[in-house]
Design a protein around this motif. Structure first.
Motif, PDB file in Angstrom:
ATOM      1  N   LEU A 155      68.326  81.532 146.873  1.00 51.49           N
ATOM      2  CA  LEU A 155      69.072  80.842 145.825  1.00 51.49           C
ATOM      3  C   LEU A 155      68.123  80.193 144.826  1.00 51.49           C
ATOM      4  CD1 LEU A 155      71.752  79.698 144.698  1.00 51.49           C
ATOM      5  CD2 LEU A 155      71.529  77.821 146.336  1.00 51.49           C
ATOM      6  N   PHE A 156      68.405  80.412 143.532  1.00 53.15           N
ATOM      7  CA  PHE A 156      67.620  79.806 142.464  1.00 53.15           C
ATOM      8  C   PHE A 156      68.562  79.022 141.549  1.00 53.15           C
ATOM      9  CE2 PHE A 156      65.590  83.733 143.729  1.00 53.15           C
ATOM     10  CZ  PHE A 156      64.250  83.389 143.877  1.00 53.15           C
ATOM     11  N   ALA A 157      68.106  77.868 141.081  1.00 55.04           N
ATOM     12  CA  ALA A 157      68.880  77.058 140.135  1.00 55.04           C
ATOM     13  C   ALA A 157      68.387  77.322 138.720  1.00 55.04           C
ATOM     14  CB  ALA A 157      68.744  75.582 140.472  1.00 55.04           C
ATOM     15  N   HIS A 158      69.318  77.411 137.773  1.00 58.79           N
ATOM     16  CA  HIS A 158      68.970  77.646 136.374  1.00 58.79           C
ATOM     17  C   HIS A 158      69.655  76.604 135.491  1.00 58.79           C
ATOM     18  CE1 HIS A 158      66.896  81.483 136.928  1.00 58.79           C
ATOM     19  NE2 HIS A 158      67.838  81.805 137.802  1.00 58.79           N
ATOM     20  N   PRO A 159      69.026  76.246 134.374  1.00 59.70           N
ATOM     21  CA  PRO A 159      69.683  75.319 133.441  1.00 59.70           C
ATOM     22  C   PRO A 159      70.986  75.912 132.914  1.00 59.70           C
ATOM     23  CG  PRO A 159      67.355  75.623 132.896  1.00 59.70           C
ATOM     24  CD  PRO A 159      67.692  76.660 133.909  1.00 59.70           C
ATOM     25  N   ALA A 160      71.960  75.050 132.700  1.00 61.87           N
ATOM     26  CA  ALA A 160      73.245  75.483 132.161  1.00 61.87           C
ATOM     27  C   ALA A 160      73.733  74.435 131.184  1.00 61.87           C
ATOM     28  CB  ALA A 160      74.268  75.678 133.277  1.00 61.87           C
ATOM     29  N   PRO A 161      74.415  74.855 130.099  1.00 60.83           N
ATOM     30  CA  PRO A 161      74.900  73.879 129.113  1.00 60.83           C
ATOM     31  C   PRO A 161      75.917  72.910 129.692  1.00 60.83           C
ATOM     32  CG  PRO A 161      75.783  76.077 128.690  1.00 60.83           C
ATOM     33  CD  PRO A 161      74.725  76.236 129.725  1.00 60.83           C
ATOM     34  N   GLU A 212      81.027  76.209 143.648  1.00 62.29           N
ATOM     35  CA  GLU A 212      81.657  77.137 142.709  1.00 62.29           C
ATOM     36  C   GLU A 212      80.641  78.141 142.168  1.00 62.29           C
ATOM     37  OE1 GLU A 212      83.603  75.053 139.590  1.00 62.29           O
ATOM     38  OE2 GLU A 212      85.083  74.100 140.898  1.00 62.29           O
ATOM     39  N   ALA A 213      79.441  77.669 141.833  1.00 59.87           N
ATOM     40  CA  ALA A 213      78.428  78.548 141.254  1.00 59.87           C
ATOM     41  C   ALA A 213      77.974  79.598 142.258  1.00 59.87           C
ATOM     42  CB  ALA A 213      77.241  77.723 140.767  1.00 59.87           C
ATOM     43  N   VAL A 214      77.648  79.165 143.478  1.00 59.46           N
ATOM     44  CA  VAL A 214      77.242  80.114 144.509  1.00 59.46           C
ATOM     45  C   VAL A 214      78.393  81.049 144.846  1.00 59.46           C
ATOM     46  CG1 VAL A 214      76.477  80.345 146.902  1.00 59.46           C
ATOM     47  CG2 VAL A 214      75.485  78.579 145.453  1.00 59.46           C
ATOM     48  N   GLY A 215      79.607  80.506 144.899  1.00 61.19           N
ATOM     49  CA  GLY A 215      80.769  81.346 145.173  1.00 61.19           C
ATOM     50  C   GLY A 215      80.970  82.420 144.120  1.00 61.19           C
ATOM     51  N   GLY A 216      80.699  82.088 142.846  1.00 64.70           N
ATOM     52  CA  GLY A 216      80.813  83.088 141.790  1.00 64.70           C
ATOM     53  C   GLY A 216      79.800  84.198 141.941  1.00 64.70           C
ATOM     54  N   ALA A 217      78.564  83.860 142.318  1.00 62.05           N
ATOM     55  CA  ALA A 217      77.531  84.873 142.537  1.00 62.05           C
ATOM     56  C   ALA A 217      77.895  85.769 143.712  1.00 62.05           C
ATOM     57  CB  ALA A 217      76.183  84.207 142.766  1.00 62.05           C
ATOM     58  N   VAL A 218      78.379  85.163 144.787  1.00 60.08           N
ATOM     59  CA  VAL A 218      78.762  85.938 145.969  1.00 60.08           C
ATOM     60  C   VAL A 218      79.927  86.871 145.647  1.00 60.08           C
ATOM     61  CG1 VAL A 218      79.750  85.780 148.293  1.00 60.08           C
ATOM     62  CG2 VAL A 218      77.887  84.257 147.625  1.00 60.08           C
ATOM     63  N   ASN A 219      80.879  86.382 144.871  1.00 63.15           N
ATOM     64  CA  ASN A 219      82.033  87.200 144.507  1.00 63.15           C
ATOM     65  C   ASN A 219      81.617  88.446 143.738  1.00 63.15           C
ATOM     66  OD1 ASN A 219      84.302  87.651 142.127  1.00 63.15           O
ATOM     67  ND2 ASN A 219      85.195  87.310 144.145  1.00 63.15           N
ATOM     68  N   LYS A 220      80.683  88.303 142.797  1.00 62.97           N
ATOM     69  CA  LYS A 220      80.199  89.459 142.048  1.00 62.97           C
ATOM     70  C   LYS A 220      79.471  90.440 142.968  1.00 62.97           C
ATOM     71  CE  LYS A 220      79.643  86.894 137.714  1.00 62.97           C
ATOM     72  NZ  LYS A 220      78.644  86.313 136.770  1.00 62.97           N
ATOM     73  N   PHE A 221      78.656  89.883 143.869  1.00 65.38           N
ATOM     74  CA  PHE A 221      77.942  90.734 144.815  1.00 65.38           C
ATOM     75  C   PHE A 221      78.918  91.511 145.693  1.00 65.38           C
ATOM     76  CE2 PHE A 221      76.316  90.941 149.250  1.00 65.38           C
ATOM     77  CZ  PHE A 221      75.340  91.905 149.061  1.00 65.38           C
ATOM     78  N   GLY A 267      79.453  77.196 137.609  1.00 68.04           N
ATOM     79  CA  GLY A 267      80.564  76.368 138.043  1.00 68.04           C
ATOM     80  C   GLY A 267      80.277  74.897 137.838  1.00 68.04           C
ATOM     81  N   VAL A 268      81.278  74.077 138.089  1.00 64.54           N
ATOM     82  CA  VAL A 268      81.123  72.630 137.986  1.00 64.54           C
ATOM     83  C   VAL A 268      80.306  72.103 139.162  1.00 64.54           C
ATOM     84  CG1 VAL A 268      82.364  70.427 137.918  1.00 64.54           C
ATOM     85  CG2 VAL A 268      83.282  72.411 136.710  1.00 64.54           C
ATOM     86  N   THR A 269      80.452  72.749 140.332  1.00 67.43           N
ATOM     87  CA  THR A 269      79.715  72.358 141.529  1.00 67.43           C
ATOM     88  C   THR A 269      78.877  73.534 142.011  1.00 67.43           C
ATOM     89  OG1 THR A 269      81.446  73.103 143.049  1.00 67.43           O
ATOM     90  CG2 THR A 269      81.643  70.864 142.191  1.00 67.43           C
ATOM     91  N   TRP A 270      77.931  73.226 142.905  1.00 64.13           N
ATOM     92  CA  TRP A 270      77.126  74.298 143.485  1.00 64.13           C
ATOM     93  C   TRP A 270      77.994  75.258 144.283  1.00 64.13           C
ATOM     94  CZ3 TRP A 270      72.859  75.536 141.496  1.00 64.13           C
ATOM     95  CH2 TRP A 270      71.981  74.583 140.988  1.00 64.13           C
TER      96      TRP A 270
END
Length: 252
Positions: A67-73, A106-115, A101-104
């Motif tokens: 897992l990597f964190a990236h800047p987001a607006p 949600e963000a990790v869940g979005g990546a997993v969903n695409k995978f 996502g608003v939370t980690w």
């Protein structure tokens, strides 16, 4: 007197002289780790998805998820690199997906969903023969021998309009691939392309995780899926060597 106030007095300054500015980090943040602020384990989710398909991991087969964190607006953005090491693969397979996502969670869940939608099923079926109804399969003849192309779902991003299937582009890529040597192992083929108003913005074609210049030339000479607006298309599949006796063999 506190040490801070004493230091000010020693310097000939007063508290009223302080000017506060916006706080800033002087060093990079530490790597995001499971359990840090509710961050879910991408590896745990990956292993759970495999178990759900009946895949049993052993010493010869290893999986990972970094897992990597990236800047987001706004909110947070997580990139997850899903890795698979298998004796049948030409190279260790790494597929990367990002989620916002608003939370980690949600963000990790979005990546997993695409995978899960775009890459999991070709991996599970191509290497473990455990998802036959969730992929497309077609025979592919190559100068180095026959393969079966195990294809995942097409992911369309950045638009809510219907996007044409990428089949014609994929056919041209597979035709160009006949000029590349392929050993009798399982090979990963993936492209991610993005357009803005019909102009190519991102042209990424990977063969076994490495940039394939010949594939990028095919994309550069192809039409955009949509003439207006922003759109991106991602497609992933495995080339699995076959023999005349067994059309579903994954090779040595």
């Amino acid at each position: 007197m506190s040490p801070f106030v004493a230091a000010l007095a020693h310097a000939g300054s007063r508290l009223s002289d302080l000017v506060f500015s916006e706080a800033a980090l002087t060093e990079d943040l530490l790597l995001v780790e499971a359990g840090d602020g509710g961050v879910p384990s991408a590896l745990g989710i990956f292993e759970g998805l495999l178990r759900g398909h009946g895949v049993v991991l052993n010493g010869d087969v290893r999986v990972g998820a970094k897992l990597f964190a990236h800047p987001a607006p706004a909110g947070v953005m997580a990139q997850v690199d899903f890795a698979v090491s298998h004796p049948a693969l030409a190279k260790t397979l790494v597929e990367s997906f990002a989620g916002h996502g608003v939370t980690w969670r949600e963000a990790v869940g979005g990546a997993v969903n695409k995978f899960e939608r775009g890459a999991l099923h070709p991996i599970v079926e191509g290497l473990f023969r455990a998802a036959p109804d969730q992929v497309q399969r077609e025979r592919y003849e190559h100068p180095d021998g026959g393969f079966e192309f195990v294809l995942g779902a097409q992911l369309n991003m950045f638009t809510d309009r219907p996007v044409p299937g990428a089949g014609p582009l994929l056919d041209r890529l597979l035709e160009a691939l006949r000029s590349e040597p392929l050993i009798r192992k399982v090979h990963g083929l993936r492209f991610f392309i993005a357009y803005l108003d019909g102009r190519l913005q991102t042209n990424e074609v990977l063969l076994d995780g490495e940039r394939w210049v010949g594939g990028e030339a095919v994309v550069a000479g192809s039409r955009a899926p949509l003439a207006e607006g922003r759109v991106a298309v991602r497609l992933f599949g495995l080339l699995v060597p076959v023999s005349d006796q067994d059309s579903r063999s994954v090779g040595p």
